[in-house]
Design a protein around this motif. Structure first.
Motif, PDB file in Angstrom:
ATOM      1  N   ASP A  62      -4.913 -11.870   3.004  1.00  0.00           N
ATOM      2  CA  ASP A  62      -5.235 -10.743   2.121  1.00  0.00           C
ATOM      3  C   ASP A  62      -6.615 -10.179   2.450  1.00  0.00           C
ATOM      4  OD1 ASP A  62      -2.811 -10.951   0.771  1.00  0.00           O
ATOM      5  OD2 ASP A  62      -3.668 -12.087  -0.912  1.00  0.00           O
ATOM      6  N   ALA A  63      -7.578 -11.063   2.689  1.00  0.00           N
ATOM      7  CA  ALA A  63      -8.936 -10.634   3.025  1.00  0.00           C
ATOM      8  C   ALA A  63      -8.957  -9.874   4.352  1.00  0.00           C
ATOM      9  CB  ALA A  63      -9.881 -11.833   3.076  1.00  0.00           C
ATOM     10  N   VAL A  64      -8.218 -10.361   5.338  1.00  0.00           N
ATOM     11  CA  VAL A  64      -8.146  -9.677   6.640  1.00  0.00           C
ATOM     12  C   VAL A  64      -7.610  -8.266   6.451  1.00  0.00           C
ATOM     13  CG1 VAL A  64      -6.926  -9.626   8.859  1.00  0.00           C
ATOM     14  CG2 VAL A  64      -7.952 -11.754   8.049  1.00  0.00           C
ATOM     15  N   ARG A  65      -6.528  -8.152   5.691  1.00  0.00           N
ATOM     16  CA  ARG A  65      -5.938  -6.823   5.465  1.00  0.00           C
ATOM     17  C   ARG A  65      -6.912  -5.904   4.729  1.00  0.00           C
ATOM     18  NH1 ARG A  65      -1.209  -9.829   5.149  1.00  0.00           N
ATOM     19  NH2 ARG A  65      -1.627 -10.378   2.998  1.00  0.00           N
ATOM     20  N   PHE A  66      -7.527  -6.411   3.675  1.00  0.00           N
ATOM     21  CA  PHE A  66      -8.424  -5.597   2.865  1.00  0.00           C
ATOM     22  C   PHE A  66      -9.664  -5.165   3.656  1.00  0.00           C
ATOM     23  CE2 PHE A  66     -12.009  -5.199  -0.097  1.00  0.00           C
ATOM     24  CZ  PHE A  66     -11.530  -4.177  -0.905  1.00  0.00           C
ATOM     25  N   GLU A  67     -10.288  -6.088   4.343  1.00  0.00           N
ATOM     26  CA  GLU A  67     -11.529  -5.795   5.067  1.00  0.00           C
ATOM     27  C   GLU A  67     -11.327  -4.815   6.222  1.00  0.00           C
ATOM     28  OE1 GLU A  67     -13.070  -9.618   6.203  1.00  0.00           O
ATOM     29  OE2 GLU A  67     -13.348 -10.225   4.117  1.00  0.00           O
ATOM     30  N   ASN A  68     -10.124  -4.833   6.804  1.00  0.00           N
ATOM     31  CA  ASN A  68      -9.872  -3.990   7.977  1.00  0.00           C
ATOM     32  C   ASN A  68      -8.957  -2.805   7.711  1.00  0.00           C
ATOM     33  OD1 ASN A  68     -11.227  -5.592  10.217  1.00  0.00           O
ATOM     34  ND2 ASN A  68      -9.975  -7.152   9.219  1.00  0.00           N
ATOM     35  N   GLY A  69      -8.405  -2.726   6.522  1.00  0.00           N
ATOM     36  CA  GLY A  69      -7.481  -1.641   6.203  1.00  0.00           C
ATOM     37  C   GLY A  69      -6.125  -1.784   6.874  1.00  0.00           C
ATOM     38  N   PHE A  70      -5.752  -3.016   7.213  1.00  0.00           N
ATOM     39  CA  PHE A  70      -4.471  -3.281   7.885  1.00  0.00           C
ATOM     40  C   PHE A  70      -3.402  -3.597   6.826  1.00  0.00           C
ATOM     41  CE2 PHE A  70      -6.967  -5.271  11.677  1.00  0.00           C
ATOM     42  CZ  PHE A  70      -7.425  -4.020  12.048  1.00  0.00           C
ATOM     43  N   TYR A  71      -3.125  -2.661   5.969  1.00  0.00           N
ATOM     44  CA  TYR A  71      -2.319  -2.928   4.786  1.00  0.00           C
ATOM     45  C   TYR A  71      -0.870  -3.317   5.066  1.00  0.00           C
ATOM     46  CZ  TYR A  71      -6.467  -0.923   2.815  1.00  0.00           C
ATOM     47  OH  TYR A  71      -7.786  -0.672   2.508  1.00  0.00           O
ATOM     48  N   ASP A  72      -0.329  -2.928   6.202  1.00  0.00           N
ATOM     49  CA  ASP A  72       1.064  -3.243   6.532  1.00  0.00           C
ATOM     50  C   ASP A  72       1.222  -4.472   7.418  1.00  0.00           C
ATOM     51  OD1 ASP A  72       1.965  -1.039   5.081  1.00  0.00           O
ATOM     52  OD2 ASP A  72       1.709   0.300   6.795  1.00  0.00           O
ATOM     53  N   LEU A  73       0.144  -5.148   7.720  1.00  0.00           N
ATOM     54  CA  LEU A  73       0.172  -6.287   8.631  1.00  0.00           C
ATOM     55  C   LEU A  73       0.651  -7.553   7.917  1.00  0.00           C
ATOM     56  CD1 LEU A  73      -0.594  -7.182  11.532  1.00  0.00           C
ATOM     57  CD2 LEU A  73      -2.866  -7.731  10.628  1.00  0.00           C
ATOM     58  N   PRO A  74       1.754  -8.159   8.384  1.00  0.00           N
ATOM     59  CA  PRO A  74       2.280  -9.362   7.727  1.00  0.00           C
ATOM     60  C   PRO A  74       1.423 -10.609   7.976  1.00  0.00           C
ATOM     61  CG  PRO A  74       3.932  -8.350   9.178  1.00  0.00           C
ATOM     62  CD  PRO A  74       2.626  -7.682   9.454  1.00  0.00           C
ATOM     63  N   ASP A  75       1.459 -11.515   7.013  1.00  0.00           N
ATOM     64  CA  ASP A  75       0.726 -12.780   7.128  1.00  0.00           C
ATOM     65  C   ASP A  75       1.068 -13.514   8.417  1.00  0.00           C
ATOM     66  OD1 ASP A  75      -0.163 -12.188   4.582  1.00  0.00           O
ATOM     67  OD2 ASP A  75       0.713 -13.960   3.634  1.00  0.00           O
ATOM     68  N   ASP A  76       2.367 -13.583   8.737  1.00  0.00           N
ATOM     69  CA  ASP A  76       2.757 -14.398   9.882  1.00  0.00           C
ATOM     70  C   ASP A  76       2.186 -13.866  11.194  1.00  0.00           C
ATOM     71  OD1 ASP A  76       5.825 -13.263  11.187  1.00  0.00           O
ATOM     72  OD2 ASP A  76       4.812 -12.313   9.506  1.00  0.00           O
ATOM     73  N   ILE A  77       1.966 -12.567  11.295  1.00  0.00           N
ATOM     74  CA  ILE A  77       1.368 -12.010  12.514  1.00  0.00           C
ATOM     75  C   ILE A  77      -0.092 -12.442  12.611  1.00  0.00           C
ATOM     76  CG2 ILE A  77       0.677  -9.880  13.685  1.00  0.00           C
ATOM     77  CD1 ILE A  77       3.667 -10.394  13.890  1.00  0.00           C
TER      78      ILE A  77
END
Length: 96
Positions: A69-84
């Motif tokens: 969640d932090a990775v997505r939020f900090e980088n704006g990668f909102y569609d990026l799945p956890d498993d990736i």
């Protein structure tokens, strides 16, 4: 009936193994695969600073989810799945 089971097994094998073959642009990310991989590994290293390995993180699912969640939020990668996110870090560990 076994033919259906074989087809299903082939489908899932292809689907799961295919998860390693992606481009960041598949998720709306404007960077090369090498840059993306480096960013994920660097983010993990910065976050945990050698206090936890990726294997240890995966044994703590809530913490792994929070990290993603932090990775997505900090980088704006909102569609990026956890498993990736997690798979990229695991692959780098196996193939530095």
């Amino acid at each position: 009936m076994p033919a259906t089971t074989d087809r299903q097994a082939d489908f899932y094998r292809e689907f799961l193994m295919g998860r390693t073959k992606f481009e960041p642009s598949d998720f709306g990310i404007d960077m090369s695969r090498a840059e993306f991989d480096d960013l994920m590994v660097d983010t993990f290293g910065t976050k945990f600073r050698g206090q936890m390995t990726i294997d240890e993180l995966l044994l703590r699912p809530r913490m792994a989810s929070s990290f993603c969640d932090a990775v997505r939020f900090e980088n704006g990668f909102y569609d990026l799945p956890d498993d990736i996110i997690l798979r990229v870090i695991m692959q780098r560990r196996k193939n530095p």
